[in-house]
Enzyme design. Structure first.
Site, mmCIF file in Angstrom:
data_model
loop_
_atom_site.group_PDB
_atom_site.id
_atom_site.type_symbol
_atom_site.label_atom_id
_atom_site.label_comp_id
_atom_site.label_asym_id
_atom_site.label_seq_id
_atom_site.Cartn_x
_atom_site.Cartn_y
_atom_site.Cartn_z
ATOM 1 N N GLU A 188 -10.696 -2.157 -5.252
ATOM 2 C CA GLU A 188 -10.126 -0.810 -5.366
ATOM 3 C C GLU A 188 -10.009 -0.421 -6.858
ATOM 4 O O GLU A 188 -10.317 0.708 -7.229
ATOM 5 C CB GLU A 188 -8.746 -0.811 -4.693
ATOM 6 C CG GLU A 188 -8.130 0.516 -4.575
ATOM 7 C CD GLU A 188 -8.112 1.085 -3.145
ATOM 8 O OE1 GLU A 188 -8.391 0.354 -2.179
ATOM 9 O OE2 GLU A 188 -7.823 2.275 -3.025
ATOM 10 N N ASP A 202 -0.752 -2.778 0.010
ATOM 11 C CA ASP A 202 -1.544 -2.393 1.184
ATOM 12 C C ASP A 202 -2.459 -3.536 1.626
ATOM 13 O O ASP A 202 -2.558 -3.848 2.815
ATOM 14 C CB ASP A 202 -2.402 -1.159 0.862
ATOM 15 C CG ASP A 202 -1.557 0.002 0.394
ATOM 16 O OD1 ASP A 202 -0.323 -0.083 0.497
ATOM 17 O OD2 ASP A 202 -2.141 0.995 -0.084
ATOM 18 N N TYR A 234 -1.729 9.263 -9.087
ATOM 19 C CA TYR A 234 -1.247 7.900 -8.871
ATOM 20 C C TYR A 234 -1.367 7.096 -10.178
ATOM 21 O O TYR A 234 -0.405 6.459 -10.633
ATOM 22 C CB TYR A 234 -2.066 7.240 -7.748
ATOM 23 C CG TYR A 234 -1.616 5.848 -7.395
ATOM 24 C CD1 TYR A 234 -0.684 5.629 -6.381
ATOM 25 C CD2 TYR A 234 -2.102 4.737 -8.088
ATOM 26 C CE1 TYR A 234 -0.254 4.348 -6.066
ATOM 27 C CE2 TYR A 234 -1.681 3.461 -7.780
ATOM 28 C CZ TYR A 234 -0.761 3.266 -6.764
ATOM 29 O OH TYR A 234 -0.344 1.998 -6.453
ATOM 30 N N HIS A 247 6.130 2.749 -4.658
ATOM 31 C CA HIS A 247 5.759 2.738 -6.083
ATOM 32 C C HIS A 247 6.528 1.649 -6.839
ATOM 33 O O HIS A 247 6.801 1.780 -8.024
ATOM 34 C CB HIS A 247 5.959 4.127 -6.723
ATOM 35 C CG HIS A 247 4.968 5.128 -6.196
ATOM 36 N ND1 HIS A 247 3.680 5.190 -6.667
ATOM 37 C CD2 HIS A 247 5.048 6.047 -5.202
ATOM 38 C CE1 HIS A 247 3.019 6.143 -6.008
ATOM 39 N NE2 HIS A 247 3.826 6.663 -5.095
ATOM 40 N N THR A 248 6.879 0.617 -6.122
ATOM 41 C CA THR A 248 7.517 -0.541 -6.756
ATOM 42 C C THR A 248 6.528 -1.687 -6.928
ATOM 43 O O THR A 248 6.718 -2.536 -7.795
ATOM 44 C CB THR A 248 8.694 -1.043 -5.887
ATOM 45 O OG1 THR A 248 8.255 -1.078 -4.527
ATOM 46 C CG2 THR A 248 9.906 -0.146 -5.993
ATOM 47 N N ASP A 249 5.459 -1.715 -6.103
ATOM 48 C CA ASP A 249 4.599 -2.919 -6.115
ATOM 49 C C ASP A 249 3.946 -3.169 -7.470
ATOM 50 O O ASP A 249 3.989 -4.279 -7.996
ATOM 51 C CB ASP A 249 3.572 -2.927 -4.955
ATOM 52 C CG ASP A 249 2.588 -1.780 -4.940
ATOM 53 O OD1 ASP A 249 2.747 -0.826 -5.737
ATOM 54 O OD2 ASP A 249 1.640 -1.840 -4.125
ATOM 55 N N SER A 260 -8.070 2.457 3.656
ATOM 56 C CA SER A 260 -8.999 1.786 2.736
ATOM 57 C C SER A 260 -8.721 0.279 2.666
ATOM 58 O O SER A 260 -9.658 -0.521 2.684
ATOM 59 C CB SER A 260 -8.976 2.419 1.356
ATOM 60 O OG SER A 260 -7.668 2.483 0.863
ATOM 61 N N GLY A 280 -2.405 7.912 4.064
ATOM 62 C CA GLY A 280 -1.349 7.093 3.472
ATOM 63 C C GLY A 280 -0.979 5.904 4.335
ATOM 64 O O GLY A 280 0.053 5.276 4.143
HETATM 65 C C1 GLA Z 1 -0.503 3.180 -2.403
HETATM 66 C C2 GLA Z 1 -0.939 1.928 -3.165
HETATM 67 C C3 GLA Z 1 0.112 0.832 -3.079
HETATM 68 C C4 GLA Z 1 1.498 1.357 -3.445
HETATM 69 C C5 GLA Z 1 1.810 2.649 -2.717
HETATM 70 C C6 GLA Z 1 3.081 3.285 -3.188
HETATM 71 O O1 GLA Z 1 -0.434 2.916 -1.035
HETATM 72 O O2 GLA Z 1 -2.170 1.447 -2.691
HETATM 73 O O3 GLA Z 1 -0.259 -0.248 -3.895
HETATM 74 O O4 GLA Z 1 1.623 1.510 -4.819
HETATM 75 O O5 GLA Z 1 0.768 3.614 -2.855
HETATM 76 O O6 GLA Z 1 4.165 2.486 -2.871
#
Ligand code: GLA
Length: 395
Positions: A167, A179, A229, A36-38, A129, A125
């Site tokens: 997305e 991702d 999210y 959750h840093t991106d 996708s 996770g």
């Molecule tokens: C999902 C999102 C990513 C990222 C992660 C958490 O995978 O697609 O962009 O935010 O959650 O790190």
């Protein structure tokens, strides 16, 4: 299924001959640390898996994109000039979202028949996708370029960005870039240290001598994950707005140092928002420290940061839950485990653990047993192999 079998299924569905058939593949990813840093302009540290989405594709002249997949009976046939009509279909919207975004970005596409085969477990996770989005983009760009006589290499960073837009706009998840970037740019036996502020990156060799990376799947059905999210993302944006009053030059939470946060955290009055921001600030620090530990072969140190990361995602960001917490707790009881944490968005999905080679069998047995006793669910385990990013498979 190997490529030969996939081609046979393709010809059974679409008929015709093998002429013009091309094969493309793109991986899922595991994120080692930096969660959750991106979307906050921070650092992430993912690696591409060998689990992947493969597509067999062949161009057609009538401007239709036809989609099929090996494990569902769903079939889709969408005209290139009416893609947005297909936003709410049960399966196939990732592919059509990418086609739509490619056209908006000026790519010339041709109609085609496509058969997908996915080995990344869906909803786990591990970016199933992103694997589908990136492989679709590479296939559509390659076939389109050929149909229109356009030459040159595919810009893989742009592929990642376009896949991310699909997305956002087609699926409605306001995800970050991690991702899609990992799926497009992965490299065998390397992790990617990516700065999401400017997309600068560095490949770090992932040679965990004597250790294996084990992925444990909670197999928990994720519900409302997209809504939660987007909620977390909005909370971070609120936190940023508040900090900007004291730090007018910052553009994202990635710009804020731990010292600055400590100095101004009292200005964030809402406890929840302050906790979310605190996670992001310290998680970002941990990514750089972890990458350094890995480069110095200090695996135990790396493992400690993983544990801190999980605790922060549990207590401050609140995206873990019983299943992920149980997997991590049980993993850490096993002799030979030096680190364990959730990976990806959370709310279910997978954990990643660093396990001494000779402890892997015991890990799978003991963690699997305790997890089933506590949750009633049978977990799945994969020993990860780190593979290459999206590419055409030469036949
Ligand atoms: C999902 C999102 C990513 C990222 C992660 C958490 O995978 O697609 O962009 O935010 O959650 O790190």
């Amino acid at each position: 299924m190997d490529i030969k079998e996939l081609k046979k299924v393709f010809l059974d569905i679409y008929g015709g001959s093998e002429e013009g058939i091309r094969v493309f593949s793109s991986p899922g990813r595991v994120n080692l640390i930096g969660e959750h840093t991106d979307y906050n302009g921070g650092y992430v540290f993912p690696a591409a898996l060998t689990l992947s989405s493969t597509v067999i594709a062949r161009p057609r002249k009538d401007g239709l994109i036809n989609l099929a997949v090996t494990d569902l009976d769903d079939r889709v046939s969408a005209p290139l000039d009416r893609l947005s009509d297909f936003k709410n279909i049960r399966w196939g919207n990732y592919q059509l979202g990418v086609a739509d975004e490619l056209q908006k970005a000026g790519y010339k596409l041709t109609g085609c028949d496509m058969l997908f085969h996915d080995t990344v477990p869906i909803g786990s996770g591990l970016s199933s996708s992103a694997a589908i989005e990136v492989v679709t983009a590479i296939a559509l760009i390659t076939l389109g370029n050929e149909a229109y006589g356009i030459s040159g290499d595919i810009d893989m960073v742009e592929v990642a960005k376009i896949s991310q837009l699909a997305e956002h706009n087609f699926i409605g998840v306001n995800c970050g870039i991690m991702d899609q970037f990992a799926s497009a740019m992965g490299r065998k036996d390397h992790a990617i240290l990516l700065d999401c502020r400017d997309l600068s990156y560095k490949y770090v060799p992932l040679e965990l001598k004597g250790y294996k990376i084990v992925i444990s799947n909670t197999k928990k059905k994720r519900s409302l994950a997209a809504v939660k999210y987007n909620e977390r993302r909005a909370e971070c944006e609120k936190g940023l707005e508040i900090l900007k009053k004291s730090l007018p030059d910052i553009t994202c939470l990635g710009d804020v140092s731990a010292e600055q946060f400590e100095q101004y955290k009292h200005t964030i009055e809402d406890d929840i928002i302050r906790k979310r921001v605190e996670h992001v600030i310290y998680e970002d620090d941990r990514v750089l420290k972890s990458a350094e530990a890995l480069m110095n072969n200090e695996f135990e140190k790396f493992g400690k940061y993983m544990i801190e990361s999980h605790n922060s995602l549990r207590d401050l960001y609140e995206v873990t839950g019983l299943e992920l917490d149980t997997l991590v707790e049980e993993a850490l009881k096993i002799d030979g485990v030096i680190g364990s944490r959730m990976t990806g968005a959370g709310f279910g999905g997978c954990t990643v653990s660093i396990v001494r080679e000779d402890a892997v069998d015991n890990f799978i047995e003991q963690v699997g047993k305790a997890y089933q006793e506590k949750t009633g669910i049978k977990a799945e385990f994969y020993i990860s192999e780190i593979g290459d990013g999206g590419r055409e498979i030469q036949l």
